[in-house]
Design an enzyme around this catalytic site. Structure first.
Site, short mmCIF file in Angstrom:
data_model
loop_
_atom_site.label_atom_id
_atom_site.label_comp_id
_atom_site.label_asym_id
_atom_site.label_seq_id
_atom_site.Cartn_x
_atom_site.Cartn_y
_atom_site.Cartn_z
N SER A 102 0.79 -1.23 0.00
CA SER A 102 0.00 0.00 0.00
C SER A 102 0.83 1.28 0.00
O SER A 102 0.35 2.30 -0.47
CB SER A 102 -0.97 -0.01 1.18
OG SER A 102 -0.30 -0.30 2.38
N HIS B 34 -5.42 -3.58 -2.54
CA HIS B 34 -5.11 -2.62 -3.61
C HIS B 34 -4.98 -3.27 -4.99
O HIS B 34 -4.74 -2.56 -5.96
CB HIS B 34 -3.83 -1.84 -3.27
CG HIS B 34 -4.00 -0.94 -2.09
ND1 HIS B 34 -4.47 0.35 -2.19
CD2 HIS B 34 -3.79 -1.17 -0.77
CE1 HIS B 34 -4.53 0.89 -0.99
NE2 HIS B 34 -4.13 -0.01 -0.11
N LYS C 264 -11.84 0.15 -2.01
CA LYS C 264 -10.85 0.84 -2.86
C LYS C 264 -11.31 0.78 -4.32
O LYS C 264 -12.17 1.57 -4.71
CB LYS C 264 -9.48 0.28 -2.61
CG LYS C 264 -9.14 0.35 -1.09
CD LYS C 264 -7.77 -0.03 -0.75
CE LYS C 264 -7.57 -0.27 0.73
NZ LYS C 264 -7.90 0.84 1.61
N1 PMP Z 1 -5.30 -4.33 3.76
C1 PMP Z 1 -4.68 -3.36 3.10
C2 PMP Z 1 -3.42 -3.69 2.35
C3 PMP Z 1 -5.18 -2.06 3.09
O1 PMP Z 1 -4.55 -1.07 2.45
C4 PMP Z 1 -6.38 -1.80 3.80
C5 PMP Z 1 -7.02 -0.40 3.81
N2 PMP Z 1 -6.24 0.60 4.32
C6 PMP Z 1 -7.00 -2.84 4.48
C7 PMP Z 1 -6.46 -4.10 4.43
C8 PMP Z 1 -8.26 -2.62 5.27
O2 PMP Z 1 -9.38 -2.54 4.42
P1 PMP Z 1 -10.67 -1.76 4.87
O3 PMP Z 1 -10.49 -0.32 4.52
O4 PMP Z 1 -11.78 -2.39 4.10
O5 PMP Z 1 -10.84 -1.98 6.34
#
Ligand code: PMP
Length: 398
Positions: free
Chosen positions: A185, A213, A245
């Site tokens: 990310s 992502h 996302k």
């Molecule tokens: N895993 C990754 C790699 C993320 O970037 C995120 C979101 N920041 C999440 C899990 C969590 O997802 P959510 O926003 O649906 O809680």
């Protein structure tokens, strides 16, 4: 007398003094490339809404119609009375889209990692995690009594070393779980999932990918990192993702074998004890899948914008690390440089946040630019020329 809550203010004050507190700017309308934030019209360069589906008319209408038909809330946790017809439809749509046996959803992606990982592994097991995995994975692993090992970022020799050492032990672990982000990310690079799956198979380890992502972005029609590498759930056993996302809505999901889904249903506490998603959310997620299946232009556009923007900033001399996706970091070095770049860009009409320690190492603070399918040529050229001007003023490029 001791004040039991004094730490709340003292700790917050320290964060403010060190500029480590979050100061989110208010988004005063829809999440679109041209957005109104904190009273200003800006180019929004750091949203996860890669395909622009959060504002797609089909998703908006689906959410409105579902609310009229099913109400505002599900009324219960999914295991008791909260599994609505729309849940079943969403599970079916997701399994169809991912070309797999079964699927289920959770309130968020974070809830998947926090709820499922500690059920897959426990005492006597070994979990091997990429150094740069997302915080929700780290927390999910911490909720388990599993032994942990971290391998160097995307370094397959290091992962092989940990696996071989585990195998040689007098009492090898009961289960081994290898866990990785699909797309990292903060860096936008892609995990070598094919190689990870091969190592997993060699050592009899379970493989788990967090494709938050990659969903909606990578692979055939945005089917994710597994599709990108042509892998099945026999190679990577647990695939989780999020609707928040690329899909433009909110909510986590797990896809894989029927055995995996039956297990997750009955074991993860974040599913069993947390209320079911609302009809508006479910219907919008179903509509997002249908849009991905019928309108390939969104995925094509985000990649077109990614290629154009990345080449331009690289040609200017900026360091974009190993980015391979619509997440394009501009690595500045020390945190004050990244902050200054973000603030200069804000003053020139671009909103992009700095990412600093502890999210990234102290010497690799950055702004994280994220592409959007609906950014126009004019938007991209505006961003590139302002980043160039600010980068020169701050001495990030010559
Ligand atoms: N895993 C990754 C790699 C993320 O970037 C995120 C979101 N920041 C999440 C899990 C969590 O997802 P959510 O926003 O649906 O809680």
């Amino acid at each position: 007398m001791r004040n039991p809550t004094a730490f709340l203010k003292t700790e917050y004050d320290v964060m403010v003094k060190d500029a480590l507190d979050w100061r989110p700017k208010e988004l005063q309308g829809m999440s679109k490339p041209r957005a109104r934030m904190a009273g200003k019209d800006v180019l929004l360069l750091c949203a996860n809404n890669y395909l622009g589906l959060s504002t797609h008319p089909k998703l908006i209408n689906a959410a409105i119609e579902a609310t009229k038909k099913y109400g505002a809330g599900a009324g219960a946790v999914p295991g008791i009375a909260g599994t609505m017809t729309l849940h079943t439809k969403l599970y079916e749509a997701l399994a169809r889209f991912k070309k797999t046996e079964a699927a289920m959803t959770y309130p968020t992606g974070f809830a998947v990692n926090a709820g499922l990982i500690p059920q897959l592994v426990g005492e006597g097991d070994l979990t091997i995690s990429d150094q740069l995995n997302h915080g929700s994975i780290i927390d999910g692993v911490r909720l388990s009594k599993t032994e942990r090992a971290v391998y160097k970022h995307c370094d397959m020799a290091d992962l092989a070393r940990v696996l071989e050492e585990a195998e040689k032990r007098e009492k090898p672990p009961r289960r081994i779980l290898i866990i990785t982000d699909g797309v990292f990310s903060m860096d936008g690079d892609i995990a070598p999932l094919d190689k990870i799956a091969a190592l997993g198979a060699k050592h009899g380890a379970m493989v788990y990918v967090d494709d938050a992502h990659g969903d909606g972005v990578l692979g055939e029609g945005g089917r994710g990192a597994m599709s990108h590498f042509h892998l099945t759930h026999k190679d990577v056993h647990v695939e989780m993702g999020t609707f928040s996302k690329g899909f433009g809505v909110v909510g986590g999901h797990v896809v894989g074998s029927r055995d995996l889904i039956n297990f997750a249903y009955n074991k993860s506490r974040t599913w069993l004890l947390s209320s079911a998603q609302s009809p508006a959310v479910l219907a919008a997620c179903i509509a997002a899948i249908e849009v991905l299946e019928t309108e390939p232009q969104h995925v094509q556009n985000v990649w077109k914008n990614t290629a154009y923007f990345k080449k331009a900033v690289n040609d200017l001399g900026f360091n974009t690390g190993n980015s391979q996706t619509p997440i394009i970091p501009i690595i500045c070095g020390e945190s004050h440089k990244a902050r200054a770049l973000s603030e200069t860009l804000w003053s020139r009409g671009i909103y992009v946040l700095p990412i600093v320690f502890p999210m990234v190492s102290k010497d690799s603070a950055r702004i994280r630019c994220q592409m959007h399918a609906q950014m126009t040529q004019q938007d991209l050229d505006f961003a590139i020329s302002e980043i160039e001007a600010a980068g020169k003023t701050l001495g990030i490029i010559k």
